[in-house]
Scaffold this motif. Structure first.
Motif, short mmCIF file in Angstrom:
data_model
loop_
_atom_site.label_atom_id
_atom_site.label_comp_id
_atom_site.label_asym_id
_atom_site.label_seq_id
_atom_site.Cartn_x
_atom_site.Cartn_y
_atom_site.Cartn_z
N ASN A 47 0.81 -1.23 0.00
CA ASN A 47 0.00 0.00 0.00
C ASN A 47 0.83 1.26 0.00
OD1 ASN A 47 -2.56 -0.94 0.38
ND2 ASN A 47 -2.12 -1.09 2.54
N TYR A 48 1.88 1.23 0.85
CA TYR A 48 2.77 2.38 0.96
C TYR A 48 3.46 2.65 -0.39
CZ TYR A 48 6.37 5.47 2.92
OH TYR A 48 7.19 6.54 3.20
N SER A 49 3.86 1.58 -1.04
CA SER A 49 4.51 1.72 -2.35
C SER A 49 3.55 2.38 -3.35
CB SER A 49 4.95 0.36 -2.88
OG SER A 49 5.94 -0.20 -2.05
N ARG A 50 2.29 1.97 -3.32
CA ARG A 50 1.29 2.56 -4.22
C ARG A 50 1.12 4.05 -3.94
NH1 ARG A 50 -2.73 -2.38 -2.86
NH2 ARG A 50 -2.16 -3.82 -4.56
N PHE A 51 1.00 4.37 -2.66
CA PHE A 51 0.81 5.76 -2.26
C PHE A 51 2.02 6.59 -2.66
CE2 PHE A 51 -0.88 9.30 -0.39
CZ PHE A 51 -0.29 9.74 0.79
N LEU A 52 3.20 6.04 -2.44
CA LEU A 52 4.43 6.75 -2.78
C LEU A 52 4.52 7.03 -4.27
CD1 LEU A 52 6.97 7.83 -1.38
CD2 LEU A 52 8.08 5.66 -1.92
N ARG A 53 4.15 6.06 -5.10
CA ARG A 53 4.19 6.27 -6.54
C ARG A 53 3.24 7.40 -6.94
NH1 ARG A 53 4.06 0.65 -6.66
NH2 ARG A 53 1.91 0.61 -7.37
N HIS A 54 2.04 7.40 -6.34
CA HIS A 54 1.09 8.47 -6.65
C HIS A 54 1.67 9.83 -6.27
CE1 HIS A 54 -2.80 10.39 -7.32
NE2 HIS A 54 -2.55 11.06 -6.22
N LEU A 55 2.30 9.91 -5.10
CA LEU A 55 2.87 11.18 -4.66
C LEU A 55 4.02 11.62 -5.58
CD1 LEU A 55 2.97 10.84 -0.76
CD2 LEU A 55 1.30 12.04 -2.19
N GLN A 56 4.75 10.68 -6.11
CA GLN A 56 5.83 11.04 -7.04
C GLN A 56 5.29 11.66 -8.30
OE1 GLN A 56 7.62 7.16 -7.15
NE2 GLN A 56 9.20 7.67 -5.65
N TYR A 57 4.25 11.05 -8.89
CA TYR A 57 3.62 11.63 -10.07
C TYR A 57 3.03 12.99 -9.72
CZ TYR A 57 3.79 7.04 -12.35
OH TYR A 57 4.19 5.85 -12.92
N PHE A 58 2.36 13.04 -8.57
CA PHE A 58 1.69 14.27 -8.16
C PHE A 58 2.70 15.40 -7.94
CE2 PHE A 58 -1.20 17.06 -6.16
CZ PHE A 58 -0.58 17.56 -5.01
N SER A 59 3.81 15.11 -7.28
CA SER A 59 4.81 16.14 -6.99
C SER A 59 5.42 16.69 -8.28
CB SER A 59 5.89 15.60 -6.07
OG SER A 59 6.61 14.55 -6.67
N MET A 60 5.56 15.84 -9.29
CA MET A 60 6.09 16.32 -10.56
C MET A 60 5.11 17.29 -11.21
SD MET A 60 7.59 14.17 -13.79
CE MET A 60 8.96 13.58 -12.78
N ARG A 61 3.82 17.01 -11.09
CA ARG A 61 2.81 17.93 -11.65
C ARG A 61 2.84 19.26 -10.90
NH1 ARG A 61 -0.46 13.31 -11.48
NH2 ARG A 61 -1.79 14.18 -9.85
N VAL A 62 3.07 19.20 -9.58
CA VAL A 62 3.16 20.44 -8.80
C VAL A 62 4.33 21.28 -9.30
CG1 VAL A 62 3.69 21.39 -6.52
CG2 VAL A 62 2.05 19.51 -6.74
N LEU A 63 5.48 20.64 -9.50
CA LEU A 63 6.67 21.37 -9.94
C LEU A 63 6.50 21.93 -11.34
CD1 LEU A 63 9.44 19.01 -8.53
CD2 LEU A 63 8.77 21.25 -7.66
N ARG A 64 5.72 21.25 -12.15
CA ARG A 64 5.47 21.74 -13.51
C ARG A 64 4.29 22.71 -13.56
NH1 ARG A 64 5.84 15.94 -16.70
NH2 ARG A 64 8.11 15.84 -16.88
N LYS A 65 3.70 22.91 -12.37
CA LYS A 65 2.52 23.79 -12.25
C LYS A 65 1.39 23.31 -13.15
CE LYS A 65 5.12 27.84 -10.73
NZ LYS A 65 4.75 27.60 -9.32
N GLU A 66 1.21 21.99 -13.18
CA GLU A 66 0.11 21.40 -13.93
C GLU A 66 -1.00 21.04 -12.95
OE1 GLU A 66 1.88 17.98 -15.66
OE2 GLU A 66 2.93 19.08 -17.23
N SER A 67 -2.18 21.50 -13.24
CA SER A 67 -3.34 21.17 -12.42
C SER A 67 -4.52 20.93 -13.34
CB SER A 67 -3.66 22.30 -11.43
OG SER A 67 -4.75 21.95 -10.61
N HIS A 68 -5.10 19.74 -13.21
CA HIS A 68 -6.17 19.37 -14.14
C HIS A 68 -7.41 18.96 -13.35
CE1 HIS A 68 -3.28 19.27 -17.49
NE2 HIS A 68 -2.46 18.75 -16.59
#
Length: 282
Positions: free
Chosen positions: A201-222
């Protein structure tokens, strides 16, 4: 080769002469077998030897939950992608993409679909990978009988892009790590628990946060603009939703970005799952 673990009648875990863990598949290869028995090598159809024993262990855990056929179709997708793109993928894709496709099929069975708010951008910026994503839908349908929609082709595309060994994303690594660490701290303090960082579960959550953090840095919000799921998770998972509100406050204060409703939904669901199962010791 000696059997280390028996997953089911058709899948087992063993080690080679160098101590490298290997997942072995074959019809009836584990039937009436126990740990310590010798592997019947004549029955071996497929083997999976990932780059680290840790990855192999996590994939083994996943195969306790899902049909081995889902790993086989992912192997077909990755092999096809390797040939078309002439590239190499991180072994992590066997874990991440198998997990994703399994849940996509489960959602499809229940008549639930999640729209891919980034689909237009994916089709535009990752054309070759997206074509492979469409091919993957055909492989999935041929293997399982379930016809997934184009939104899933987009999600599969993102997995392929993220797993490419030559991906030029290193410049985001430190900032991504900081964002992920801070969000995990928010979750930990909000629930006053220690998350099990060895769990699937933690691995799944971590992967989601990695994708999410990249979108934050790129200032992408959908956002899809749909309120149904947003209101549903807000009313059903009140504690997890309150935790996401704290995450939103952190992002506003630090990066001047606010979560969209879609992001509220995805984060709330992931937090609910990781904390719920964590509390059960899973």
């Amino acid at each position: 080769m000696i059997i280390e673990k028996v997953l089911n009648n058709n899948v087992l875990l063993t080690k080679n002469a160098k101590g490298k863990e290997i997942i072995v598949m074959g019809r009836g290869i584990s039937f009436k077998k126990v740990i310590g028995d010798t592997v019947d090598e004549e029955k071996i159809d497929k083997t999976f030897m990932l780059s680290t024993n840790e990855l192999t262990t996590k994939l083994t855990e996943l195969l306790y939950e899902i049909p081995e056929s889902h790993l086989e179709l992912v192997n077909e997708i990755v092999t096809h992608a390797n040939k078309v793109l002439n590239t190499t993928f991180s072994d992590n894709i066997y874990l991440t993409l198998t997990d994703h496709i399994h849940f996509a099929i489960q959602r499809h069975k229940r008549g639930l679909s999640i729209s891919n708010a980034m689909l237009f951008e994916i089709q535009r910026f990752y054309k070759k990978e997206y074509e492979i994503g469409l091919d993957a839908l055909q492989i999935i349908e041929r293997s399982t009988g379930y016809a997934l929609g184009e939104d899933e082709a987009g999600f599969i595309t993102l997995h392929l892009v993220n797993a490419r060994m030559d991906s030029n994303e290193m410049k985001y690594t430190m900032k991504m790590t900081e964002i992920v660490r801070n969000i995990l701290n928010i979750v930990t303090y909000h629930y006053n628990i220690v998350l099990d960082d060895t769990s699937l579960n933690y691995s799944r959550f971590l992967r989601h946060l990695q994708y999410f953090s990249m979108r934050v840095l790129r200032k992408e919000s959908h956002s899809s603009g749909e309120d149904f799921l947003y209101n549903q998770v807000k009313n059903t998972y009140t504690k997890a939703f309150a935790c996401v509100m704290k995450i939103n406050e952190y992002l506003e204060n630090t990066y001047e970005q606010s979560l969209s409703k879609d992001e509220y939904v995805y984060l709330t669901i992931h937090i609910q799952r990781v904390t719920e199962r964590n509390s059960l010791g899973e």
